[in-house]
Design a protein around this motif. Structure first.
Motif, short mmCIF file in Angstrom:
data_model
loop_
_atom_site.label_atom_id
_atom_site.label_comp_id
_atom_site.label_asym_id
_atom_site.label_seq_id
_atom_site.Cartn_x
_atom_site.Cartn_y
_atom_site.Cartn_z
N ASP A 190 0.88 -1.18 0.00
CA ASP A 190 0.00 0.00 0.00
C ASP A 190 0.91 1.22 0.00
O ASP A 190 1.40 1.66 1.05
N PHE A 191 1.13 1.78 -1.18
CA PHE A 191 2.13 2.84 -1.33
C PHE A 191 1.71 4.14 -0.65
O PHE A 191 2.54 4.86 -0.11
N SER A 192 0.44 4.44 -0.66
CA SER A 192 -0.04 5.64 0.01
C SER A 192 0.15 5.54 1.52
O SER A 192 0.66 6.46 2.17
N THR A 193 -0.26 4.40 2.10
CA THR A 193 -0.11 4.20 3.54
C THR A 193 1.36 4.19 3.93
O THR A 193 1.75 4.76 4.96
N PHE A 194 2.17 3.54 3.11
CA PHE A 194 3.61 3.50 3.39
C PHE A 194 4.20 4.92 3.39
O PHE A 194 5.00 5.27 4.26
N TYR A 195 3.79 5.73 2.43
CA TYR A 195 4.31 7.10 2.33
C TYR A 195 3.93 7.92 3.56
O TYR A 195 4.75 8.65 4.12
N LEU A 196 2.69 7.77 3.99
CA LEU A 196 2.21 8.58 5.11
C LEU A 196 2.75 8.10 6.45
O LEU A 196 2.96 8.91 7.36
N SER A 197 2.97 6.78 6.61
CA SER A 197 3.39 6.24 7.90
C SER A 197 4.90 6.22 8.12
O SER A 197 5.37 5.95 9.22
N THR A 198 5.65 6.50 7.07
CA THR A 198 7.12 6.44 7.18
C THR A 198 7.78 7.77 6.84
O THR A 198 8.90 7.81 6.34
N ASN A 199 7.06 8.84 7.12
CA ASN A 199 7.64 10.17 6.93
C ASN A 199 8.08 10.40 5.49
O ASN A 199 9.23 10.74 5.21
N GLY A 200 7.15 10.16 4.58
CA GLY A 200 7.44 10.40 3.18
C GLY A 200 8.16 9.27 2.48
O GLY A 200 8.91 9.51 1.53
N GLY A 201 7.93 8.04 2.93
CA GLY A 201 8.55 6.89 2.26
C GLY A 201 10.00 6.66 2.62
O GLY A 201 10.79 6.16 1.81
#
Length: 297
Positions: free
Chosen positions: A100-111
C-alpha cells in the motif's frame, strides 16, 4: 517580438518537460498535491502509477517514487527471553515489500526506507518476544522453530499492515546463548562428560581386570594340560623304549649287552681325558678283556 516568442517557447518546453515523468521498472509512483496523496475521485483509493511514461500538473503535483521490489531486512542479533527466564541471542531476517504505497508514504515520513525498517524491526521483534516467551529452550531447539517462525510471520503481517507493508517471510537464522550463560553451560557439560568418561574408564578397567584374570586362568589351565600331556607322552615314549630294548634283549642278549658296553665305553672314554679307577677284573671291562685276549691269541 522575436525575443518574446522565444521566451514563450522556452517556457512551454519547460512546462512540458516538467509535466512528464518516468517510472522505472521495479518502482511505483504516487502524486502529492498540496501535501496530500492524490486519490481516485470515484473509489477514493490512492493513485499508484505503474512503470512507464506519465504526466502531471507542473509545480502543483509532485511525484514520489517508491521501491516496489522485494526487500530483505537483516538486522543485528537481539536478545530474547524464554519461558524459563533464560536469555537467547537470536539472529533473524525478514522479507517484505510495499503493498500500500499511500499508507507507506504517510506512515514512514514520506517513504523513508530506514524509518520503515526500524518500525518493522520493532514490530517483528515484539512478535518474536511473545513466541519465545511461551517456549522453553528445549522446545525451540527440539523442533518448534518452524512453528515459532510461522506464528511470528502471522503476527508480523498483522502488525505491519498499518505501515503499508506486506511481510512475506520471517526466518530465525541462528540462536545462541549469551557468552556468560554459554560459558557456564559449557563448564557444566564438560563436568558431566568428564564424569561419564571417568565412569567409562573405571568400567573399562574392571572389565580389563576380569578379562586379564580369565586369560591368566586359561593360560594356567592350558599349561597344566600341556605339561600333563607331555608327561604322558614322555612316559609312553619311555615305556615304548623299554619295550623295544626288552624285545632286542630277548632276540640276542649277548649282542645287546655288547652294544650297551660299547656305548658305555664311548661315553666314558670319548673325551680322551677321562679317568676311571676300577678293578681290572670288573664286569665293566669284560668285553675289553675278551678283545685283549683275542689279540694275544
Amino acid at each position: 517580438m522575436k525575443n518574446l516568442i522565444a521566451i514563450i517557447v522556452v517556457v512551454l518546453v519547460a512546462l512540458g518537460l516538467s509535466s512528464i515523468y518516468v517510472v522505472k521498472e521495479g518502482e511505483r509512483a504516487i502524486l502529492i498535491q498540496f501535501g496530500k496523496v492524490e486519490r481516485n475521485a470515484q473509489t477514493g483509493e490512492a493513485m499508484v502509477f505503474e512503470p512507464g511514461l506519465h504526466f502531471k500538473i507542473p509545480f502543483i503535483e509532485q511525484v514520489k517514487k517508491l521501491d516496489a521490489r522485494l526487500q530483505t531486512l537483516d538486522g543485528d542479533p537481539d536478545r530474547f527471553v524464554t519461558s524459563e527466564k533464560k536469555d537467547l541471542i537470536v539472529d533473524t531476517y525478514v522479507m517484505w515489500r510495499i503493498n500500500d504505497f499511500s499508507t507507506f508514504y504517510l506512515s514512514t515520513n514520506g517513504g523513508n526506507i530506514l524509518q520503515a525498517e526500524a518500525l518493522l524491526t520493532r514490530r517483528i521483534n515484539s512478535g518474536l518476544r511473545s513466541e519465545f516467551g511461551n517456549r522453553t529452550i528445549s522446545d525451540i531447539v527440539s523442533g518448534e522453530r518452524d512453528e515459532l517462525m510461522r506464528e511470528a510471520l502471522l503476527q508480523g503481517a498483522k502488525s505491519a499492515s498499518d505501515l503499508g507493508i506486506e511481510v512475506l517471510d520471517v526466518r530465525v537464522m541462528q540462536i545462541n546463548l549469551p557468552t556468560e550463560v554459554s560459558q557456564s553451560i559449557y563448564q557444566r557439560m564438560r563436568a558431566e562428560r568428564q564424569a561419564v568418561a571417568t565412569e567409562h574408564r573405571s568400567e573399562g578397567k574392571e572389565q580389563a581386570e576380569f578379562i586379564r584374570a580369565d586369560v591368566d586362568a586359561r593360560v594356567t589351565v592350558m599349561l597344566a594340560d600341556a605339561k600333563r600331556q607331555s608327561r604322558e607322552l614322555r612316559g609312553e615314549g619311555d615305556a615304548e623304549a623299554a619295550r623295544i630294548y626288552a624285545e632286542a634283549y630277548e632276540k640276542d642278549a649277548e649282542f645287546f649287552a655288547f652294544i650297551r658296553s660299547m656305548e658305555a665305553y664311548t661315553n666314558s672314554f670319548g673325551n680322551g681325558n677321562d679317568m676311571l679307577v676300577l678293578d681290572a677284573n670288573s664286569d665293566f671291562f669284560r668285553y675289553l678283556q675278551n678283545m685283549m685276549g683275542s689279540k694275544e691269541d
